[in-house]
Structures are given as structure tokens and as C-alpha cells.
Motif scaffolding. Sequence first.
Motif, PDB file in Angstrom:
ATOM      1  N   LYS A  95      -9.889   8.309   9.492  1.00  0.00           N
ATOM      2  CA  LYS A  95      -8.549   8.234  10.096  1.00  0.00           C
ATOM      3  C   LYS A  95      -7.735   7.058   9.559  1.00  0.00           C
ATOM      4  CE  LYS A  95     -10.256  10.245  14.433  1.00  0.00           C
ATOM      5  NZ  LYS A  95     -10.498   9.995  15.871  1.00  0.00           N
ATOM      6  N   ALA A  96      -8.393   6.082   8.982  1.00  0.00           N
ATOM      7  CA  ALA A  96      -7.725   4.850   8.558  1.00  0.00           C
ATOM      8  C   ALA A  96      -6.622   5.134   7.535  1.00  0.00           C
ATOM      9  CB  ALA A  96      -8.750   3.894   7.953  1.00  0.00           C
ATOM     10  N   ARG A  97      -5.575   4.350   7.621  1.00  0.00           N
ATOM     11  CA  ARG A  97      -4.573   4.346   6.547  1.00  0.00           C
ATOM     12  C   ARG A  97      -5.255   3.731   5.314  1.00  0.00           C
ATOM     13  NH1 ARG A  97       0.663   5.075   6.928  1.00  0.00           N
ATOM     14  NH2 ARG A  97       0.793   4.656   9.171  1.00  0.00           N
ATOM     15  N   ALA A  98      -5.140   4.408   4.174  1.00  0.00           N
ATOM     16  CA  ALA A  98      -5.932   3.992   3.014  1.00  0.00           C
ATOM     17  C   ALA A  98      -5.103   3.943   1.742  1.00  0.00           C
ATOM     18  CB  ALA A  98      -7.104   4.947   2.814  1.00  0.00           C
ATOM     19  N   ILE A  99      -5.371   2.931   0.930  1.00  0.00           N
ATOM     20  CA  ILE A  99      -4.955   2.924  -0.471  1.00  0.00           C
ATOM     21  C   ILE A  99      -6.248   2.859  -1.285  1.00  0.00           C
ATOM     22  CG2 ILE A  99      -3.661   1.781  -2.301  1.00  0.00           C
ATOM     23  CD1 ILE A  99      -1.817   0.595  -0.212  1.00  0.00           C
ATOM     24  N   VAL A 100      -6.482   3.897  -2.068  1.00  0.00           N
ATOM     25  CA  VAL A 100      -7.702   3.995  -2.875  1.00  0.00           C
ATOM     26  C   VAL A 100      -7.345   3.612  -4.307  1.00  0.00           C
ATOM     27  CG1 VAL A 100      -9.515   5.541  -3.693  1.00  0.00           C
ATOM     28  CG2 VAL A 100      -8.615   5.796  -1.365  1.00  0.00           C
TER      29      VAL A 100
ATOM     30  N   GLU B  88     -11.129   9.869 -11.671  1.00  0.00           N
ATOM     31  CA  GLU B  88     -11.205  11.292 -11.331  1.00  0.00           C
ATOM     32  C   GLU B  88     -12.007  11.508 -10.055  1.00  0.00           C
ATOM     33  OE1 GLU B  88     -10.356  10.796 -15.613  1.00  0.00           O
ATOM     34  OE2 GLU B  88     -11.951   9.999 -14.328  1.00  0.00           O
ATOM     35  N   ASP B  89     -13.118  10.798  -9.913  1.00  0.00           N
ATOM     36  CA  ASP B  89     -13.930  10.922  -8.703  1.00  0.00           C
ATOM     37  C   ASP B  89     -13.153  10.449  -7.476  1.00  0.00           C
ATOM     38  OD1 ASP B  89     -16.084  11.910 -10.166  1.00  0.00           O
ATOM     39  OD2 ASP B  89     -16.985   9.935 -10.447  1.00  0.00           O
ATOM     40  N   ASN B  90     -12.459   9.316  -7.621  1.00  0.00           N
ATOM     41  CA  ASN B  90     -11.652   8.804  -6.515  1.00  0.00           C
ATOM     42  C   ASN B  90     -10.499   9.724  -6.159  1.00  0.00           C
ATOM     43  OD1 ASN B  90     -11.860   5.190  -6.947  1.00  0.00           O
ATOM     44  ND2 ASN B  90     -12.698   6.456  -5.322  1.00  0.00           N
ATOM     45  N   GLU B  91      -9.901  10.349  -7.162  1.00  0.00           N
ATOM     46  CA  GLU B  91      -8.777  11.252  -6.892  1.00  0.00           C
ATOM     47  C   GLU B  91      -9.248  12.443  -6.065  1.00  0.00           C
ATOM     48  OE1 GLU B  91      -4.853  12.786  -9.261  1.00  0.00           O
ATOM     49  OE2 GLU B  91      -6.710  12.590 -10.413  1.00  0.00           O
ATOM     50  N   TYR B  92     -10.412  12.971  -6.403  1.00  0.00           N
ATOM     51  CA  TYR B  92     -11.005  14.064  -5.634  1.00  0.00           C
ATOM     52  C   TYR B  92     -11.181  13.647  -4.174  1.00  0.00           C
ATOM     53  CZ  TYR B  92     -14.557  17.454  -4.103  1.00  0.00           C
ATOM     54  OH  TYR B  92     -15.255  18.408  -3.410  1.00  0.00           O
ATOM     55  N   GLU B  93     -11.710  12.443  -3.972  1.00  0.00           N
ATOM     56  CA  GLU B  93     -11.961  11.957  -2.614  1.00  0.00           C
ATOM     57  C   GLU B  93     -10.658  11.737  -1.842  1.00  0.00           C
ATOM     58  OE1 GLU B  93     -16.031   9.598  -4.016  1.00  0.00           O
ATOM     59  OE2 GLU B  93     -14.174   8.485  -3.667  1.00  0.00           O
ATOM     60  N   THR B  94      -9.682  11.125  -2.503  1.00  0.00           N
ATOM     61  CA  THR B  94      -8.426  10.776  -1.834  1.00  0.00           C
ATOM     62  C   THR B  94      -7.697  12.019  -1.336  1.00  0.00           C
ATOM     63  OG1 THR B  94      -8.241   8.862  -3.312  1.00  0.00           O
ATOM     64  CG2 THR B  94      -6.276   9.466  -2.066  1.00  0.00           C
ATOM     65  N   ARG B  95      -7.749  13.094  -2.110  1.00  0.00           N
ATOM     66  CA  ARG B  95      -7.066  14.339  -1.718  1.00  0.00           C
ATOM     67  C   ARG B  95      -7.616  14.903  -0.415  1.00  0.00           C
ATOM     68  NH1 ARG B  95      -7.361  16.031  -7.256  1.00  0.00           N
ATOM     69  NH2 ARG B  95      -9.064  17.453  -6.708  1.00  0.00           N
ATOM     70  N   ARG B  96      -8.826  14.539  -0.059  1.00  0.00           N
ATOM     71  CA  ARG B  96      -9.469  15.079   1.137  1.00  0.00           C
ATOM     72  C   ARG B  96      -9.403  14.124   2.331  1.00  0.00           C
ATOM     73  NH1 ARG B  96     -10.681  17.268  -3.309  1.00  0.00           N
ATOM     74  NH2 ARG B  96     -11.446  19.426  -3.441  1.00  0.00           N
ATOM     75  N   MET B  97      -8.764  12.985   2.138  1.00  0.00           N
ATOM     76  CA  MET B  97      -8.602  12.009   3.219  1.00  0.00           C
ATOM     77  C   MET B  97      -7.193  12.143   3.809  1.00  0.00           C
ATOM     78  SD  MET B  97     -10.421   8.896   1.111  1.00  0.00           S
ATOM     79  CE  MET B  97      -9.898   7.571   2.201  1.00  0.00           C
ATOM     80  N   PRO B  98      -7.064  12.213   5.124  1.00  0.00           N
ATOM     81  CA  PRO B  98      -5.768  12.566   5.718  1.00  0.00           C
ATOM     82  C   PRO B  98      -4.664  11.534   5.569  1.00  0.00           C
ATOM     83  CG  PRO B  98      -7.420  12.153   7.423  1.00  0.00           C
ATOM     84  CD  PRO B  98      -8.148  12.189   6.127  1.00  0.00           C
ATOM     85  N   ASN B  99      -4.990  10.265   5.441  1.00  0.00           N
ATOM     86  CA  ASN B  99      -3.951   9.218   5.426  1.00  0.00           C
ATOM     87  C   ASN B  99      -4.094   8.295   4.213  1.00  0.00           C
ATOM     88  OD1 ASN B  99      -2.747   9.859   8.090  1.00  0.00           O
ATOM     89  ND2 ASN B  99      -4.787   9.314   8.820  1.00  0.00           N
ATOM     90  N   ALA B 100      -4.436   8.896   3.062  1.00  0.00           N
ATOM     91  CA  ALA B 100      -4.788   8.092   1.891  1.00  0.00           C
ATOM     92  C   ALA B 100      -3.799   8.254   0.748  1.00  0.00           C
ATOM     93  CB  ALA B 100      -6.186   8.469   1.416  1.00  0.00           C
TER      94      ALA B 100
END
Length: 341
Positions: free
Chosen positions: A271-276, A288-300
Amino acid sequence: MDYEIFELGDVALQSGMTLRNAFLAYKTYGTLHADKSNVIVYPTWYSGQHYDNEWLIGNGMALDPQKYFIIVPNMLGNGLSSSPSNTPPPFDKTRFPPVTVYDNVRLQHQLVTQKFGIEKVALVTGWSMGAQQTFQWAASYPDMVERIVPFAGTAKTWPHNFVFLEGVKAALRADAAWKNGWYTEPPTTGLRAVGRVYAGWGFSQAFYREERYREMGYHSLEDFLVGYWEGFFLKKDANNLLAMAWTWQNADISANPMHNGDFEKALRSIKARAIVMPGRTDLYFTPEDNEYETRRMPNAVFRPIESIWGHFAGAGVNPADTKFIDDALKEVLAQQAVAVP
């Protein structure tokens, strides 16, 4: 001793082993507000200790001890918290039990809640394995963690990263002086070899092509390989390195009873507000791995560090990269926390 110890007693680990008389070494910076609203947790990285995090803490920076209460917990295995090098027999050296990122964060949560009575954390941030712990904090305690900024690290160790670490481990274990972990003298040939292996991964091709190591005070490639890389790992304990490598290789925010291996679900639960922030030229924690993860996080938000300093764009060695990270931390701390239903 510039740090404190939090005694944990006997800890049941995810592996089914028990870490007896476990303890976390930690250091705090700044003063905890009466309402305990100014807490930042900033975990350490592979072999790093709390003082290795201090480049990102300072007056006028995002992690300003005049504003925030910053807790830096030392990761298990790093030589200050419970580790192969400081655990008594029979769980010493190569018998030190396997520890996961989930184990680390669960024990850090005990420190934060039991020692300080903290219920909300304004920000968790960290580099490399510190970023992995950052993701785990947000997935394990979604109603507690308000913001995260993981930089140059992923929510799980992806296969190519795992393979990179196999090379690091093999270089160390190839030294006859390692003696299957029962060495009496440091396996220096293996430790130097680890440095050489790591050198090809820690910085990018462009970094070497442009001889950026000269900006760090090294006058030739060999000078850098010996002075920086061999020198870096010669100061480390071999069993500690191998224990933390196991933790790293098995990192996965979903590998626990909360998410039962459902990685997508674990990412969605944050739920956290995130900058990856991956390093654009990081060779093992890839963007690329981080981009995959960020797309699936609601507030990133996905925001790569546009740098040729590779993984070490997140290590505080290049001032431009440090400013980029600090600016992102200031930005996220200025934003309202995401409202938790």
C-alpha cells in the motif's frame, strides 16, 4: 562501540532452524517525536554495516536527523548482528542457520515495535539487499509502512541475479584455505577472487570504458581491481559473505505464510507510496525486473537512476547519483501518505 544491541532470545527461522540468543545491532540518528510520526527505517546491504549507510544521512538531506528518527538495523550475517563469525558453537561458522529476508524484517519489526513502541513508519529505504528488505517491509507490514524508496534492488532475486551469486560463491569456495567453512585463517586468495568476480558486475561497461575509477582516486584498471575490489572483500569474513549470499539468493517477498509464494499478490498488497529506483546500467538488479514489479504495485512510480555507475549508482560514490536519490527521497517524504482503508 557506536551502536546498540537488541536481544531477541531464541528465534525460530523460516528454515526450521533456531537462531539461539539472537541479536540485532542497530544505530539510531535523530530524536523520536512524542507522537512517533517521524520514523525512517534504513536497512543495510550485502556485507555493509550501519556506518556504510551514513553517506545518505545528514543535515539538509532527506534523511535529516534534525527532522527524522532514523533506525539503521544491521542485517543478520553482517558481522555485527548475529552472524557466523560471532555465534558460539555448534551454530557457528558454516553451521550458522539459513536466514531469509523475511526473517530479517520480522526481527527488525520487533526492534521497531518492542524497543521503541512505533506503530507507523514514515519511510523505509535501502540500497541493494537493503532495497530487498525495503520491499519486504512494505509487503509484510502494509498498514504500517507509509512510503518506500528501494534503490538498486528488487522484490525478489530473479534467476540471472542468482547465477551471478553462484560465481561469487564459487570463487570463494575454490580456495583450499576455505576448508569447507572451517578455516582458522582467512581464505585470502578466495576473498581476492571474489573481488575480481564482483568487479565485472558492480560497475557498467561504460564505467570501465570511460575509466571513471579515476574519479575514485585509482590511476589504472589494475590499481582499481586491487585497491578497491580486493581491498573491499579482504576486510570481510568468508562465512558471513556466504550466509548473506544465501539470504540474497532466496529473497522473495511472497515466500512466506502471508502470500504463499504468490509474487503478484505480494506486490499488489504493498500500500505504501513508492518510488522504485533501479540503476539504469545495473547488471544484476536490472531495471527490467524492477519495471515488472512496479507495474504491479498500486502506488508506485518507476524512476531509474540514469547513470553509467552500474549497481554502485546507489552506493554513494558518485555525487550526481547521490543527489538523484536524495531528491527522490525528499519528494516522497513531502507527499501525503496513502490513506489506508
